[in-house]
Design a protein around this motif. Sequence first.
Motif, PDB file in Angstrom:
ATOM      1  N   THR A 100     -20.265  -2.935   9.415  1.00  0.00           N
ATOM      2  CA  THR A 100     -20.308  -4.234   8.725  1.00  0.00           C
ATOM      3  C   THR A 100     -19.796  -4.184   7.289  1.00  0.00           C
ATOM      4  OG1 THR A 100     -22.561  -3.848   7.903  1.00  0.00           O
ATOM      5  CG2 THR A 100     -22.325  -4.914  10.079  1.00  0.00           C
ATOM      6  N   GLY A 101     -19.845  -3.023   6.663  1.00  0.00           N
ATOM      7  CA  GLY A 101     -19.477  -2.904   5.258  1.00  0.00           C
ATOM      8  C   GLY A 101     -20.601  -3.295   4.319  1.00  0.00           C
ATOM      9  N   LEU A 102     -21.748  -3.656   4.873  1.00  0.00           N
ATOM     10  CA  LEU A 102     -22.867  -4.132   4.061  1.00  0.00           C
ATOM     11  C   LEU A 102     -23.781  -2.986   3.639  1.00  0.00           C
ATOM     12  CD1 LEU A 102     -23.797  -7.305   6.130  1.00  0.00           C
ATOM     13  CD2 LEU A 102     -22.354  -7.165   4.095  1.00  0.00           C
ATOM     14  N   GLY A 103     -24.355  -3.154   2.436  1.00  0.00           N
ATOM     15  CA  GLY A 103     -25.258  -2.132   1.934  1.00  0.00           C
ATOM     16  C   GLY A 103     -26.441  -2.693   1.183  1.00  0.00           C
ATOM     17  N   GLY A 104     -26.676  -3.993   1.296  1.00  0.00           N
ATOM     18  CA  GLY A 104     -27.825  -4.599   0.638  1.00  0.00           C
ATOM     19  C   GLY A 104     -27.632  -4.825  -0.849  1.00  0.00           C
ATOM     20  N   GLN A 105     -26.419  -4.694  -1.342  1.00  0.00           N
ATOM     21  CA  GLN A 105     -26.106  -4.929  -2.749  1.00  0.00           C
ATOM     22  C   GLN A 105     -25.291  -6.221  -2.869  1.00  0.00           C
ATOM     23  OE1 GLN A 105     -27.152  -3.060  -5.316  1.00  0.00           O
ATOM     24  NE2 GLN A 105     -28.202  -1.605  -3.987  1.00  0.00           N
ATOM     25  N   GLU A 106     -24.908  -6.558  -4.105  1.00  0.00           N
ATOM     26  CA  GLU A 106     -24.166  -7.800  -4.347  1.00  0.00           C
ATOM     27  C   GLU A 106     -22.835  -7.843  -3.594  1.00  0.00           C
ATOM     28  OE1 GLU A 106     -22.343 -10.449  -8.043  1.00  0.00           O
ATOM     29  OE2 GLU A 106     -23.272  -8.520  -8.467  1.00  0.00           O
ATOM     30  N   TYR A 107     -22.070  -6.747  -3.640  1.00  0.00           N
ATOM     31  CA  TYR A 107     -20.763  -6.721  -3.002  1.00  0.00           C
ATOM     32  C   TYR A 107     -20.762  -5.788  -1.797  1.00  0.00           C
ATOM     33  CZ  TYR A 107     -19.101  -8.867  -7.304  1.00  0.00           C
ATOM     34  OH  TYR A 107     -18.918  -9.711  -8.364  1.00  0.00           O
ATOM     35  N   PRO A 108     -20.125  -6.203  -0.701  1.00  0.00           N
ATOM     36  CA  PRO A 108     -19.938  -5.295   0.438  1.00  0.00           C
ATOM     37  C   PRO A 108     -18.763  -4.363   0.137  1.00  0.00           C
ATOM     38  CG  PRO A 108     -18.912  -7.391   0.899  1.00  0.00           C
ATOM     39  CD  PRO A 108     -19.594  -7.538  -0.438  1.00  0.00           C
ATOM     40  N   MET A 109     -18.503  -3.435   1.016  1.00  0.00           N
ATOM     41  CA  MET A 109     -17.340  -2.560   0.869  1.00  0.00           C
ATOM     42  C   MET A 109     -16.070  -3.402   0.959  1.00  0.00           C
ATOM     43  SD  MET A 109     -18.435   0.668   3.258  1.00  0.00           S
ATOM     44  CE  MET A 109     -17.067   1.710   2.758  1.00  0.00           C
ATOM     45  N   LYS A 110     -15.051  -2.982   0.245  1.00  0.00           N
ATOM     46  CA  LYS A 110     -13.757  -3.674   0.292  1.00  0.00           C
ATOM     47  C   LYS A 110     -13.074  -3.324   1.608  1.00  0.00           C
ATOM     48  CE  LYS A 110      -9.522  -4.407  -2.227  1.00  0.00           C
ATOM     49  NZ  LYS A 110      -9.438  -5.128  -3.467  1.00  0.00           N
ATOM     50  N   GLN A 111     -12.801  -4.347   2.409  1.00  0.00           N
ATOM     51  CA  GLN A 111     -12.269  -4.133   3.756  1.00  0.00           C
ATOM     52  C   GLN A 111     -10.763  -4.362   3.801  1.00  0.00           C
ATOM     53  OE1 GLN A 111     -14.220  -6.418   6.828  1.00  0.00           O
ATOM     54  NE2 GLN A 111     -13.576  -4.962   8.374  1.00  0.00           N
ATOM     55  N   TYR A 112     -10.099  -3.587   4.669  1.00  0.00           N
ATOM     56  CA  TYR A 112      -8.665  -3.729   4.903  1.00  0.00           C
ATOM     57  C   TYR A 112      -8.426  -4.171   6.341  1.00  0.00           C
ATOM     58  CZ  TYR A 112      -8.211  -1.207   0.528  1.00  0.00           C
ATOM     59  OH  TYR A 112      -8.303  -0.841  -0.784  1.00  0.00           O
ATOM     60  N   ARG A 113      -7.264  -4.713   6.587  1.00  0.00           N
ATOM     61  CA  ARG A 113      -6.887  -5.136   7.939  1.00  0.00           C
ATOM     62  C   ARG A 113      -6.473  -3.904   8.749  1.00  0.00           C
ATOM     63  NH1 ARG A 113      -5.171  -9.594   4.798  1.00  0.00           N
ATOM     64  NH2 ARG A 113      -5.739 -11.568   5.759  1.00  0.00           N
ATOM     65  N   VAL A 114      -6.638  -4.019  10.072  1.00  0.00           N
ATOM     66  CA  VAL A 114      -6.296  -2.912  10.970  1.00  0.00           C
ATOM     67  C   VAL A 114      -5.618  -3.471  12.211  1.00  0.00           C
ATOM     68  CG1 VAL A 114      -7.179  -0.976  12.320  1.00  0.00           C
ATOM     69  CG2 VAL A 114      -8.319  -1.596  10.190  1.00  0.00           C
ATOM     70  N   GLU A 115      -4.507  -2.828  12.612  1.00  0.00           N
ATOM     71  CA  GLU A 115      -3.839  -3.121  13.882  1.00  0.00           C
ATOM     72  C   GLU A 115      -3.636  -1.799  14.609  1.00  0.00           C
ATOM     73  OE1 GLU A 115      -0.150  -5.078  12.975  1.00  0.00           O
ATOM     74  OE2 GLU A 115      -1.130  -7.011  12.640  1.00  0.00           O
ATOM     75  N   VAL A 116      -3.669  -1.855  15.925  1.00  0.00           N
ATOM     76  CA  VAL A 116      -3.509  -0.648  16.726  1.00  0.00           C
ATOM     77  C   VAL A 116      -2.334  -0.833  17.675  1.00  0.00           C
ATOM     78  CG1 VAL A 116      -4.622   0.914  18.367  1.00  0.00           C
ATOM     79  CG2 VAL A 116      -5.996  -0.237  16.629  1.00  0.00           C
ATOM     80  N   SER A 117      -1.489   0.211  17.736  1.00  0.00           N
ATOM     81  CA  SER A 117      -0.381   0.215  18.670  1.00  0.00           C
ATOM     82  C   SER A 117      -0.312   1.607  19.297  1.00  0.00           C
ATOM     83  CB  SER A 117       0.940  -0.103  17.938  1.00  0.00           C
ATOM     84  OG  SER A 117       2.015  -0.062  18.847  1.00  0.00           O
ATOM     85  N   GLY A 118      -0.763   1.703  20.535  1.00  0.00           N
ATOM     86  CA  GLY A 118      -0.820   3.002  21.204  1.00  0.00           C
ATOM     87  C   GLY A 118      -1.835   3.902  20.511  1.00  0.00           C
ATOM     88  N   THR A 119      -1.356   5.038  19.986  1.00  0.00           N
ATOM     89  CA  THR A 119      -2.257   5.968  19.305  1.00  0.00           C
ATOM     90  C   THR A 119      -2.211   5.805  17.791  1.00  0.00           C
ATOM     91  OG1 THR A 119      -0.560   7.692  19.197  1.00  0.00           O
ATOM     92  CG2 THR A 119      -2.008   7.678  21.143  1.00  0.00           C
ATOM     93  N   VAL A 120      -1.436   4.840  17.300  1.00  0.00           N
ATOM     94  CA  VAL A 120      -1.280   4.663  15.856  1.00  0.00           C
ATOM     95  C   VAL A 120      -2.173   3.531  15.368  1.00  0.00           C
ATOM     96  CG1 VAL A 120       0.328   4.107  13.985  1.00  0.00           C
ATOM     97  CG2 VAL A 120       1.061   5.570  15.889  1.00  0.00           C
ATOM     98  N   VAL A 121      -2.975   3.841  14.335  1.00  0.00           N
ATOM     99  CA  VAL A 121      -3.832   2.866  13.688  1.00  0.00           C
ATOM    100  C   VAL A 121      -3.179   2.504  12.359  1.00  0.00           C
ATOM    101  CG1 VAL A 121      -6.139   2.444  12.741  1.00  0.00           C
ATOM    102  CG2 VAL A 121      -5.873   3.890  14.767  1.00  0.00           C
ATOM    103  N   HIS A 122      -2.828   1.231  12.200  1.00  0.00           N
ATOM    104  CA  HIS A 122      -2.161   0.751  10.988  1.00  0.00           C
ATOM    105  C   HIS A 122      -3.192   0.047  10.111  1.00  0.00           C
ATOM    106  CE1 HIS A 122       0.926  -2.215   9.074  1.00  0.00           C
ATOM    107  NE2 HIS A 122       0.680  -1.199   8.272  1.00  0.00           N
TER     108      HIS A 122
END
Length: 138
Positions: free
Chosen positions: A113-135
């Motif tokens: 979730t990226g949550l930790g009970g503080q004011e800000y959650p972790m900064k999240q990035y987008r993810v796409e998957v193609s075969g064995t490659v995670v972008h």
Amino acid sequence: MKKIWLFIAFTAVLFSCSDNNRNNNNPNIPNYSVNAYLDSNLPTYNNLKYVSSPVFVTGYGAKGIIVMKTGEGTYNAFDAACPNQAFNSCTAMTIDGIYAVCSCDKTSYNLYTGLGGQEYPMKQYRVEVSGTVVHVYN
């Protein structure tokens, strides 16, 4: 009838501007461009083949990125900078199971979730998957 169509058009415009991701406007973490291609066939990223086996990747984001497979074909990627501390005051977060732990305040952030009970959650990035490659990108 005209008012109903106007309301529907306004609502459509309002929601089309949203990307359904959590807000990444965190004053503690600078915005760096991220564009990482991680091949899970390589030994360094082999854990990305398995659910709940996060990988720490240096050289991207503010202090590295943490990527984890969360289900079949789904992944999360977060910046390893502590989200609720001044950028230069802490080292990169460390991985403890399915949690990332901040070196300054010892807060644990859930990598699902990226949550930790503080004011800000972790900064999240987008993810796409193609075969064995995670972008991972922003």
